[in-house]
Design a protein around this motif. Structure first.
Motif, mmCIF file in Angstrom:
data_model
loop_
_atom_site.group_PDB
_atom_site.id
_atom_site.type_symbol
_atom_site.label_atom_id
_atom_site.label_comp_id
_atom_site.label_asym_id
_atom_site.label_seq_id
_atom_site.Cartn_x
_atom_site.Cartn_y
_atom_site.Cartn_z
ATOM 1 N N ARG A 14 -102.260 -97.136 -83.822
ATOM 2 C CA ARG A 14 -102.761 -95.878 -84.373
ATOM 3 C C ARG A 14 -102.193 -94.688 -83.605
ATOM 4 N NH1 ARG A 14 -108.116 -96.534 -83.451
ATOM 5 N NH2 ARG A 14 -108.018 -98.266 -84.887
ATOM 6 N N GLU A 15 -102.173 -94.776 -82.288
ATOM 7 C CA GLU A 15 -101.644 -93.675 -81.484
ATOM 8 C C GLU A 15 -100.133 -93.535 -81.645
ATOM 9 O OE1 GLU A 15 -103.218 -91.242 -80.028
ATOM 10 O OE2 GLU A 15 -105.095 -92.150 -80.661
ATOM 11 N N VAL A 16 -99.432 -94.645 -81.792
ATOM 12 C CA VAL A 16 -97.987 -94.585 -82.035
ATOM 13 C C VAL A 16 -97.723 -93.872 -83.355
ATOM 14 C CG1 VAL A 16 -95.978 -96.004 -82.627
ATOM 15 C CG2 VAL A 16 -97.333 -96.548 -80.616
ATOM 16 N N ASN A 17 -98.502 -94.193 -84.377
ATOM 17 C CA ASN A 17 -98.321 -93.545 -85.676
ATOM 18 C C ASN A 17 -98.658 -92.062 -85.615
ATOM 19 O OD1 ASN A 17 -97.400 -95.824 -86.980
ATOM 20 N ND2 ASN A 17 -99.436 -96.461 -87.609
ATOM 21 N N TYR A 48 -92.312 -88.059 -87.929
ATOM 22 C CA TYR A 48 -91.938 -88.242 -89.328
ATOM 23 C C TYR A 48 -93.177 -88.274 -90.216
ATOM 24 C CZ TYR A 48 -87.510 -89.719 -87.325
ATOM 25 O OH TYR A 48 -86.354 -89.760 -86.621
ATOM 26 N N PRO A 49 -93.063 -87.790 -91.458
ATOM 27 C CA PRO A 49 -94.186 -87.941 -92.390
ATOM 28 C C PRO A 49 -94.434 -89.415 -92.684
ATOM 29 C CG PRO A 49 -92.421 -86.628 -93.370
ATOM 30 C CD PRO A 49 -91.966 -87.062 -92.027
ATOM 31 N N ARG A 50 -95.632 -89.723 -93.118
ATOM 32 C CA ARG A 50 -96.016 -91.121 -93.307
ATOM 33 C C ARG A 50 -95.091 -91.879 -94.267
ATOM 34 N NH1 ARG A 50 -101.676 -93.333 -92.937
ATOM 35 N NH2 ARG A 50 -101.382 -95.495 -93.491
ATOM 36 N N PRO A 71 -90.315 -94.644 -90.001
ATOM 37 C CA PRO A 71 -89.822 -95.994 -89.758
ATOM 38 C C PRO A 71 -90.872 -96.806 -89.006
ATOM 39 C CG PRO A 71 -88.774 -94.458 -88.260
ATOM 40 C CD PRO A 71 -89.622 -93.637 -89.198
ATOM 41 N N ASN A 72 -90.995 -98.059 -89.354
ATOM 42 C CA ASN A 72 -92.034 -98.875 -88.729
ATOM 43 C C ASN A 72 -91.481 -99.729 -87.594
ATOM 44 O OD1 ASN A 72 -90.588 -100.692 -90.159
ATOM 45 N ND2 ASN A 72 -92.312 -101.610 -91.223
ATOM 46 N N THR A 73 -90.349 -99.343 -87.045
ATOM 47 C CA THR A 73 -89.740 -100.147 -85.995
ATOM 48 C C THR A 73 -90.578 -100.158 -84.722
ATOM 49 O OG1 THR A 73 -88.393 -98.248 -85.368
ATOM 50 C CG2 THR A 73 -87.391 -99.848 -86.839
ATOM 51 N N VAL A 74 -91.162 -99.033 -84.362
ATOM 52 C CA VAL A 74 -91.959 -98.980 -83.132
ATOM 53 C C VAL A 74 -93.220 -99.827 -83.300
ATOM 54 C CG1 VAL A 74 -93.221 -97.486 -81.552
ATOM 55 C CG2 VAL A 74 -91.052 -96.730 -82.494
#
Length: 107
Positions: free
Chosen positions: A15-18, A23-25, A29-32
């Motif tokens: 949650r904190e990474v997002n 970048y907007p949702r 990128p979901n790499t992290v």
């Protein structure tokens, strides 16, 4: 087997990474997040599990604190990201003065 505390640590970190993403949702990128998940999967059944999850909770707390610190700086120090000229102009305006218009160099 992951306990509820371990799932909570994982979810808090993701949650904190997002939230820290610039970048907007839709285009984020979901790499992290995938990398964080891979780390948790790798360490799920390892020894010294409690220390690992304690460190992950600390990482989530650190990221949350950084985000809150940035928000508070922007709220209570509005002159933070301005250039010197803009800062002087806004400071003068705050005390009720206007900066004189500087003559432009004409060629």
């Amino acid at each position: 087997m992951a306990t509820a505390q371990h799932r909570a640590a994982y979810r808090a970190l993701v949650r904190e990474v997002n939230r820290a993403s610039i970048y907007p949702r839709a285009t984020r990128p979901n790499t992290v997040a995938a990398y964080v998940r891979a780390i948790f999967e790798e360490r799920r059944d390892g020894d010294d599990n409690e220390r690992f999850f304690h460190d992950m909770r600390n990482a989530a707390t650190f990221m949350r604190s950084q985000r809150m610190h940035k928000t508070l700086l922007e709220r209570y120090n509005p002159l933070l990201g301005l250039s010197t000229e803009e800062r002087v102009k806004k400071t003068a305006h705050r005390v009720g003065l206007d900066m004189p218009i500087s003559p432009k160099d004409e060629e």
